[in-house]
Design an enzyme around this catalytic site. Structure first.
Site, PDB file in Angstrom:
ATOM      1  N   LYS A  53       0.848  -1.206   0.000  1.00  0.00           N
ATOM      2  CA  LYS A  53       0.000   0.000   0.000  1.00  0.00           C
ATOM      3  C   LYS A  53       0.880   1.252   0.000  1.00  0.00           C
ATOM      4  CE  LYS A  53      -3.836  -2.523   1.913  1.00  0.00           C
ATOM      5  NZ  LYS A  53      -4.496  -3.070   3.088  1.00  0.00           N
ATOM      6  N   GLN A  97      -5.172  -2.004   9.253  1.00  0.00           N
ATOM      7  CA  GLN A  97      -4.998  -3.328   8.663  1.00  0.00           C
ATOM      8  C   GLN A  97      -5.614  -4.404   9.566  1.00  0.00           C
ATOM      9  OE1 GLN A  97      -3.408  -3.794   5.537  1.00  0.00           O
ATOM     10  NE2 GLN A  97      -4.266  -5.829   5.758  1.00  0.00           N
ATOM     11  N   ASP A 120     -11.689   2.141   3.296  1.00  0.00           N
ATOM     12  CA  ASP A 120     -12.023   0.715   3.156  1.00  0.00           C
ATOM     13  C   ASP A 120     -13.538   0.535   2.983  1.00  0.00           C
ATOM     14  OD1 ASP A 120      -9.864  -1.016   3.130  1.00  0.00           O
ATOM     15  OD2 ASP A 120      -9.604  -0.994   5.308  1.00  0.00           O
TER      16      ASP A 120
END
Ligand code: NDP
Length: 284
Positions: A53, A97, A120
């Site tokens: 990322k 995460q 997200d």
């Protein structure tokens, strides 16, 4: 023989488009998209994802802020960091995460992220907005899959779509996106009585389970579009999906490989969501 859907190539073109739009945004408003990624603990797979990322951010011309915290970080400490990032004007996207260590409640953490920075799209407000079809962000993996389906030129409208898996991250939002495009959607899970029959009826089949070669050729309709989300290791330790690629590709019209199918799209869509968040911040 099925045509391969090249996720690597499609993801590269999405990322290039995002890079160009980010340049434009900077030129017009001075805003540089910023993504903060939080990693708690040292799970090796999570470390790789976080590294990827960061690399994608740098390539897109974004600012990347990494927060690597020890596994024993308390929930309160994590929530305090998120509160700071929510207020930070140089941060437009925040991603924590998953999975988190067991002593931290994932739902509480996700709900603490400002919905406008939730790239997200896991926050309950964003999930609700997706449900009613009025959203700023879509969850990265299902959004990437829709791009892959669009790339085939096959219209979802009126098609029978079967999604295998009902997780909050992939299966459920995937079903919703197919429904938004007028697919007739069936969602299967571990309690589904006759998985083979549900799959065999599908014009578009999305497998998001996490079981190597669960979907065999006899479960697939001739000419179906087959999307394989699974990321598993086979008996030789080789990366493979949920679909028996070798045999299913002889029956499908289009199929995604693993690796090189859905995986690269997930990061590309994360970059797109971060750009969207930065544009919203810049009030564009
Ligand atoms: P989860 O483990 O959260 O969900 C798996 C789903 O599969 C559940 O709904 C479960 O049913 C269902 N399931 C399990 N066994 C069967 C079975 N025998 N028949 C039918 N359904 C079954 O996984 P995720 O959704 O998070 O991920 C799925 C896969 O996709 C994994 O391999 C993961 O690594 C991969 N993945 C890949 C991404 C990418 O970018 N390429 C991104 C995200 C995930 P039930 O609900 O009843 O338990």
């Amino acid at each position: 023989m099925a045509e391969l859907i090249n996720g690597k190539e499609i993801a590269a073109s999405v990322r290039e488009q995002v890079r160009l739009e980010a340049l434009e945004l900077k030129k017009n408003t001075g805003v540089v998209p910023g993504l903060a990624v939080i990693l708690v603990g040292d799970d090796p797979a999570s470390k790789i994802y976080v590294g990827n990322k960061k690399k994608a951010c740098l390539e897109a011309g974004f600012n990347s802020f990494e927060h690597i915290l020890p596994a024993e970080t308390s929930q309160q400490e994590l929530l305090e960091l998120i509160a700071k990032l929510n207020e930070d004007k140089s941060v437009h996207g925040i991603l924590c995460q998953l999975p988190l260590p067991k002593h931290i409640d994932e739902r509480t953490v996700i709900a603490a992220i400002s919905p406008s920075k939730d790239v997200d799209a896991f926050h309950p407000i964003n999930v609700g907005k997706i449900m009613i079809g009025d959203y700023d962000f879509l969850p990265c993996t299902p959004a990437g899959i829709m791009e892959l389906i669009h790339s085939t030129g096959v219209s979802v409208s009126g098609k029978k779509c079967t999604v295998v898996g009902r997780s909050n991250i992939v299966g459920k939002p995937m079903a919703m996106l197919l429904l938004h495009e007028n697919g007739t959607v069936t969602v299967c899970h571990s309690k589904t009585k006759d998985l083979a029959a549900e799959c065999r009826g599908a014009d578009i089949l999305v497998a998001a389970v996490g079981k190597a070669k669960l979907i065999t050729a006899d479960m697939v309709k001739e000419g179906a579009v087959v999307i394989d989300v699974g990321m598993n290791r086979d008996e030789n330790g080789k990366l493979c999906g949920d679909v028996d690629f070798e045999n299913v590709s002889k029956k499908a019209s289009y199929i995604t490989p693993v690796p090189g199918g859905v995986g690269p799209m997930t990061i590309a869509m994360l970059m797109r969501n971060t750009l969207t968040a930065a544009k919203l911040f810049a009030k564009l």
